[in-house]
Enzyme design. Structure first.
Site, PDB file in Angstrom:
ATOM      1  N   ASP A 137       0.856  -1.181   0.000  1.00 38.93           N
ATOM      2  CA  ASP A 137       0.000   0.000   0.000  1.00 38.93           C
ATOM      3  C   ASP A 137       0.900   1.242   0.000  1.00 38.93           C
ATOM      4  O   ASP A 137       1.366   1.685   1.041  1.00 38.93           O
ATOM      5  CB  ASP A 137      -0.929   0.010   1.214  1.00 38.93           C
ATOM      6  CG  ASP A 137      -2.030   1.051   1.073  1.00 38.93           C
ATOM      7  OD1 ASP A 137      -3.014   0.769   0.384  1.00 38.93           O
ATOM      8  OD2 ASP A 137      -1.894   2.150   1.645  1.00 38.93           O
ATOM      9  N   GLU A 139       2.387   5.079  -0.317  1.00 40.54           N
ATOM     10  CA  GLU A 139       2.023   6.473  -0.078  1.00 40.54           C
ATOM     11  C   GLU A 139       2.726   7.293  -1.150  1.00 40.54           C
ATOM     12  O   GLU A 139       3.856   6.975  -1.536  1.00 40.54           O
ATOM     13  CB  GLU A 139       2.449   6.937   1.320  1.00 40.54           C
ATOM     14  CG  GLU A 139       1.778   6.184   2.457  1.00 40.54           C
ATOM     15  CD  GLU A 139       0.258   6.256   2.418  1.00 40.54           C
ATOM     16  OE1 GLU A 139      -0.293   7.345   2.140  1.00 40.54           O
ATOM     17  OE2 GLU A 139      -0.389   5.225   2.653  1.00 40.54           O
ATOM     18  N   ASP A 237      -2.598   1.355  -6.592  1.00 48.33           N
ATOM     19  CA  ASP A 237      -1.196   1.197  -6.209  1.00 48.33           C
ATOM     20  C   ASP A 237      -0.336   0.748  -7.382  1.00 48.33           C
ATOM     21  O   ASP A 237       0.752   1.283  -7.604  1.00 48.33           O
ATOM     22  CB  ASP A 237      -1.072   0.191  -5.048  1.00 48.33           C
ATOM     23  CG  ASP A 237      -1.636   0.754  -3.762  1.00 48.33           C
ATOM     24  OD1 ASP A 237      -0.913   1.473  -3.065  1.00 48.33           O
ATOM     25  OD2 ASP A 237      -2.821   0.501  -3.486  1.00 48.33           O
ATOM     26  N   HIS A 296      -3.325   6.144   6.842  1.00 50.50           N
ATOM     27  CA  HIS A 296      -2.512   6.721   5.765  1.00 50.50           C
ATOM     28  C   HIS A 296      -1.015   6.572   5.998  1.00 50.50           C
ATOM     29  O   HIS A 296      -0.219   7.132   5.242  1.00 50.50           O
ATOM     30  CB  HIS A 296      -2.879   8.187   5.507  1.00 50.50           C
ATOM     31  CG  HIS A 296      -4.326   8.386   5.208  1.00 50.50           C
ATOM     32  ND1 HIS A 296      -4.949   7.807   4.127  1.00 50.50           N
ATOM     33  CD2 HIS A 296      -5.296   9.077   5.875  1.00 50.50           C
ATOM     34  CE1 HIS A 296      -6.237   8.140   4.144  1.00 50.50           C
ATOM     35  NE2 HIS A 296      -6.466   8.899   5.181  1.00 50.50           N
ATOM     36  N   ASP A 301      -1.377   0.883   7.061  1.00 57.50           N
ATOM     37  CA  ASP A 301      -2.457   0.503   6.134  1.00 57.50           C
ATOM     38  C   ASP A 301      -2.247  -0.925   5.631  1.00 57.50           C
ATOM     39  O   ASP A 301      -3.189  -1.725   5.570  1.00 57.50           O
ATOM     40  CB  ASP A 301      -2.500   1.460   4.945  1.00 57.50           C
ATOM     41  CG  ASP A 301      -3.204   2.775   5.273  1.00 57.50           C
ATOM     42  OD1 ASP A 301      -3.797   2.872   6.362  1.00 57.50           O
ATOM     43  OD2 ASP A 301      -3.163   3.695   4.435  1.00 57.50           O
TER      44      ASP A 301
END
Length: 352
Positions: A137, A139, A237, A296, A301
């Protein structure tokens, strides 16, 4: 970035959803998460009396008396109250958390597993094809109101490794990434992700981090000794963030990341809920779980997505690859596609 991903605008990467029967083109400002589930992605989850996806589906299979027994058990479970479901689950030493529909699915999966094992048919409550599932996941850089030409760059690369045999999180990987185009993080991005300017300034660029990801996967013999697949919370993603990042970094899209399990699709099809009810927070809530950590944060996550995946495996879901990238486009993988794990990870290669 889970839920915030759906509100991002950015570089058009020609994302396309298609199946064996139809295709739907989407712009970079939308995702496939709100689309109705593709019928071809449904396996044994579309009807509780169907055989599991791993069983050969020929006409003779459905004539086996075991399926009538399963259908009768499902009918009885459908008539049970929430309290009755909880009592029966407790008697069977199964998890009693979650909303009524989740508990019904859990009990049906338990009986299906028992019946099929008794009849020497394929099935089980754990994923027996992939030895490991890697949850990712990312960022990425972002603005509160992203301009159309904004380039999202990955600033955190986390991985959470699930052992499908022990049904436990076995290991984790995490590194921050230094962006090269939008080098200065917005205040919105810092507040959303908790990633500071100092963290990314001291980090390596994406190709260097990806090289260490590859080494981490190789050390665990994934793709060689063990079969594995990647798993994400939605399509973005891989189809957007990784796709854009590889272009920005002038490297080829990695082969090992070209197919993955979109857990939102798997969850929606397995528990029979609309795609609008498959956000991370909603999936956790419906399963009777609470978010652990900082929302986040890429690693937190990923851990929470892994918890959902583990619960689904325990509830009898056979997680399978359901999306892939081809020529820069997002393609839906039908359930009829041959099962195969991700290839051995290789070091990043520069674009020609």
């Amino acid at each position: 970035m889970d839920d915030h991903k759906e509100n991002m605008n950015g570089l058009d990467v020609n994302v396309k959803m298609s199946s064996t029967t139809s295709s739907t083109t989407t712009s970079s400002t939308t995702t496939s998460e709100n689309e109705k589930p593709d019928p071809c992605t449904k396996t044994s989850t579309t009807d509780d009396s169907d055989p599991p996806a791993c069983a050969p589906q020929t006409p003779s299979d459905f004539s086996d008396p075991v399926y009538k027994e399963i259908a009768l058990a499902n009918g009885h479970i459908n008539r049970m109250t929430k309290d009755e479901l909880r009592v029966k689950l407790s008697e069977l030493k199964l998890d009693t958390r979650g909303v009524k529909d989740v508990m019904k699915k859990r009990l049906k999966s338990h009986y299906k597993k028992q019946k099929l094992m008794q009849s020497v048919a394929a099935g089980g409550a754990t994923d027996t094809y992939y030895d490991y599932i890697c949850v990712v996941d990312f960022e990425a850089t972002c603005e509160e109101d992203n301009p159309a030409e904004f380039h999202h760059e990955i600033i955190e690369f986390p991985m959470v490794l699930i052992n499908t045999h022990t049904l436990e999180i076995e290991d984790t990987f995490q590194e921050y990434v230094r962006p090269e185009v939008n080098t200065q993080l917005s205040d919105f991005c810092v507040k959303l992700t908790g990633i500071t300017q100092k963290m990314v300034d001291e980090a390596d660029t994406f190709p260097q981090v990806l090289q260490r990801v590859v080494l981490w996967l190789q050390e665990r013999e994934l793709g060689t000794k063990h079969k594995y697949a990647l798993l994400t919370d939605g399509s973005w993603d891989m189809s957007k963030f990784l796709n854009i990042q590889c272009r920005v970094s002038r490297i080829r899209y990695p082969q090992f990341a070209k197919k993955w399990i979109n857990i939102r699709k798997s969850y929606g099809n397995f528990y029979k809920v609309p795609r609008t009810q498959t956000k991370l927070s909603t999936m956790l809530e419906k399963l009777g779980l609470r978010y652990e950590g900082r929302p986040h944060s890429g690693l937190d996550d990923s851990r929470n997505i892994a918890r959902i995946a583990l619960r689904m495996l325990k509830d009898g879901c056979q997680l399978r690859v359901n999306e892939r990238m081809h020529a820069g486009q997002l393609i839906s993988v039908p359930s009829s596609a041959p099962l195969e794990g991700a290839p051995p990870p290789l070091n990043p290669r520069t674009r020609d």
